[in-house]
Write a protein that holds these residues in place. Structure first.
Motif, PDB file in Angstrom:
ATOM      1  N   SER A 157      21.406   0.853 -43.089  1.00 21.12           N
ATOM      2  CA  SER A 157      22.412  -0.223 -43.208  1.00 21.12           C
ATOM      3  C   SER A 157      21.802  -1.534 -43.672  1.00 21.12           C
ATOM      4  O   SER A 157      22.168  -2.610 -43.185  1.00 21.12           O
ATOM      5  N   GLY A 158      20.878  -1.468 -44.617  1.00 21.91           N
ATOM      6  CA  GLY A 158      20.175  -2.664 -45.050  1.00 21.91           C
ATOM      7  C   GLY A 158      20.861  -3.418 -46.172  1.00 21.91           C
ATOM      8  O   GLY A 158      21.729  -2.905 -46.881  1.00 21.91           O
ATOM      9  N   GLY A 261      26.444   3.571 -44.014  1.00 18.37           N
ATOM     10  CA  GLY A 261      27.796   4.036 -43.738  1.00 18.37           C
ATOM     11  C   GLY A 261      28.695   3.866 -44.941  1.00 18.37           C
ATOM     12  O   GLY A 261      28.735   2.787 -45.545  1.00 18.37           O
ATOM     13  N   ALA A 262      29.430   4.906 -45.297  1.00 20.50           N
ATOM     14  CA  ALA A 262      30.327   4.827 -46.455  1.00 20.50           C
ATOM     15  C   ALA A 262      31.469   3.837 -46.213  1.00 20.50           C
ATOM     16  O   ALA A 262      32.094   3.355 -47.158  1.00 20.50           O
ATOM     17  N   GLU A 263      31.739   3.534 -44.934  1.00 20.18           N
ATOM     18  CA  GLU A 263      32.819   2.613 -44.587  1.00 20.18           C
ATOM     19  C   GLU A 263      32.277   1.299 -44.017  1.00 20.18           C
ATOM     20  O   GLU A 263      32.969   0.617 -43.268  1.00 20.18           O
ATOM     21  N   GLU A 268      27.956  -3.813 -47.997  1.00 19.17           N
ATOM     22  CA  GLU A 268      28.563  -2.812 -48.865  1.00 19.17           C
ATOM     23  C   GLU A 268      27.608  -1.646 -49.145  1.00 19.17           C
ATOM     24  O   GLU A 268      26.403  -1.848 -49.323  1.00 19.17           O
ATOM     25  N   PRO A 269      28.121  -0.412 -49.183  1.00 16.74           N
ATOM     26  CA  PRO A 269      27.288   0.765 -49.476  1.00 16.74           C
ATOM     27  C   PRO A 269      26.587   0.703 -50.824  1.00 16.74           C
ATOM     28  O   PRO A 269      25.576   1.380 -51.031  1.00 16.74           O
ATOM     29  N   LEU A 284      18.960   9.447 -50.453  1.00 15.66           N
ATOM     30  CA  LEU A 284      20.103   8.624 -50.053  1.00 15.66           C
ATOM     31  C   LEU A 284      21.036   9.438 -49.170  1.00 15.66           C
ATOM     32  O   LEU A 284      21.422  10.557 -49.519  1.00 15.66           O
ATOM     33  N   HIS A 285      21.414   8.854 -48.036  1.00 21.67           N
ATOM     34  CA  HIS A 285      22.322   9.495 -47.087  1.00 21.67           C
ATOM     35  C   HIS A 285      23.499   8.556 -46.839  1.00 21.67           C
ATOM     36  O   HIS A 285      23.407   7.634 -46.028  1.00 21.67           O
ATOM     37  N   LEU A 286      24.583   8.748 -47.570  1.00 23.10           N
ATOM     38  CA  LEU A 286      25.807   8.004 -47.317  1.00 23.10           C
ATOM     39  C   LEU A 286      26.628   8.785 -46.297  1.00 23.10           C
ATOM     40  O   LEU A 286      27.039   9.913 -46.562  1.00 23.10           O
ATOM     41  N   VAL A 287      26.829   8.183 -45.147  1.00 27.56           N
ATOM     42  CA  VAL A 287      27.463   8.877 -44.027  1.00 27.56           C
ATOM     43  C   VAL A 287      28.958   8.591 -44.047  1.00 27.56           C
ATOM     44  O   VAL A 287      29.397   7.440 -43.896  1.00 27.56           O
TER      45      VAL A 287
END
Length: 327
Positions: A157-158, A261-263, A268-269, A284-287
């Motif tokens: 979440s950086g 987090g995607a949300e 912002e992602p 990359l891991h978009l959750v």
């Protein structure tokens, strides 16, 4: 005459606020004493928690802005990682029970330099470094230090690239010399306490704030005047730090896992996607259905990422991700 009376009333009101906020801080610290150990490094007293086997591979954790090490404990990450690793979780300067001397500008790089020296003192070599939110910048800065090799980075979440964000500047008021000091000991703690529930809902949305967080997070410590100064300074430094560091990301040599987090409604992602494009040795891991607090939403995948970095050739773990480099 009325103006004199009004000034007197204001001064008395401010004095009462100062006394009340000092008393509030003392009560908060009495109810939430330090839970770890202390180490003195370069004249700075750092508070840290250590878990796990001291002979196991080391993992170092850094929390985000406005928070403290209890956040990473409550998320479950510390206990899960301690099963196979030596885990060290720090209060960053000015947060929790770590000091933040005023003469120094606490950039991500200056914090990284301090922590590298502290880790040397603790006998920590070749660690995996995990940073959440503002802590991800500190982890990145450690990864950029040539004199201290790390096995890998896990960035969660950086915020990595400058954007137009007025809200960060609005939150930096208590960092202004003199005026900010007055704010921190008068109205800022009251305002912070009042808006804290809404802020927590925002950073956890679209999910609800976990019950374990509500029950165990020492929120009162985050509203102390000295921690509000640290949080305000980091709000003011965030965009300049991202601006300064962005040209150096490509020089990081260790493998990296990027979680976001995607949300996420706070950062912002797209920040994670852009970083993934720059870093060739990254995953990359978009959750999905997750927010800024990915540490709570997908802790198992984060632990799996750390485990993958313990082997010589990191594996691709099973977590939502996308190949943004092709875009």
């Amino acid at each position: 005459m009325l103006s004199v009376e009004l000034v007197f009333v204001v001064m008395v009101g401010m004095l009462l606020l100062v006394i009340g906020n000092v008393a509030f801080s003392l009560v908060a610290e009495r109810r939430n004493p330090p839970i770890g150990n202390f180490i003195d490094c370069e004249g700075v007293r750092l508070h840290y928690l250590e878990r796990g086997d001291k002979t196991a591979p080391p993992v170092v954790l850094f929390h985000g802005n406005g928070s403290l090490l209890q956040d990473l404990i409550i998320s479950g990450l510390v206990d899960m990682l301690a099963r196979r690793n030596r885990v060290l979780c720090f209060d960053r300067p000015g947060f929790g029970y770590s000091q933040r001397p005023r003469p120094r500008v606490w950039t991500a790089t200056s914090q990284a330099a301090l922590f590298v020296k502290a880790l040397h003192q603790l006998g920590v070599r070749d660690p995996i470094v995990l940073g959440h939110s503002w802590g991800a910048l500190v982890a990145t800065a450690i990864g950029l230090q040539d004199s201290y090799p790390v096995r890998g980075l896990v960035l969660v979440s950086g915020y990595y690239f400058p954007t137009a964000r007025w809200d960060f500047w609005m939150m930096s008021g208590p960092a202004v010399p003199v005026l900010g000091d007055i704010m921190r000991y008068t109205v800022a703690p009251v305002i912070s306490w009042a808006i804290l529930p809404a802020l927590l809902r925002k950073i956890f949305a679209p999910r609800s704030v976990p019950g374990k967080f509500k029950d165990n997070f020492p929120a009162a410590l985050t509203c102390r005047p000295k921690q509000l100064r640290a949080a305000a300074e980091e709000s003011a430094l965030l965009i300049p730090e991202a601006t300064r560091l962005q040209s150096h990301y490509s020089s990081i040599r260790c493998p990296i896992h990027i979680f976001h987090g995607a949300e996420d409604h706070l950062i912002e992602p797209e920040q994670a996607r852009r970083l993934y494009k720059v870093l060739r040795r990254s995953n990359l891991h978009l959750v999905n259905d997750a927010e800024h607090m990915v540490t709570y939403a997908d802790g198992d995948a984060i632990v799996e990422a750390v485990d993958s970095l313990r082997v010589e050739q990191p594996i691709i773990i099973s977590s939502p991700q996308e190949d943004a480099r092709a875009d």
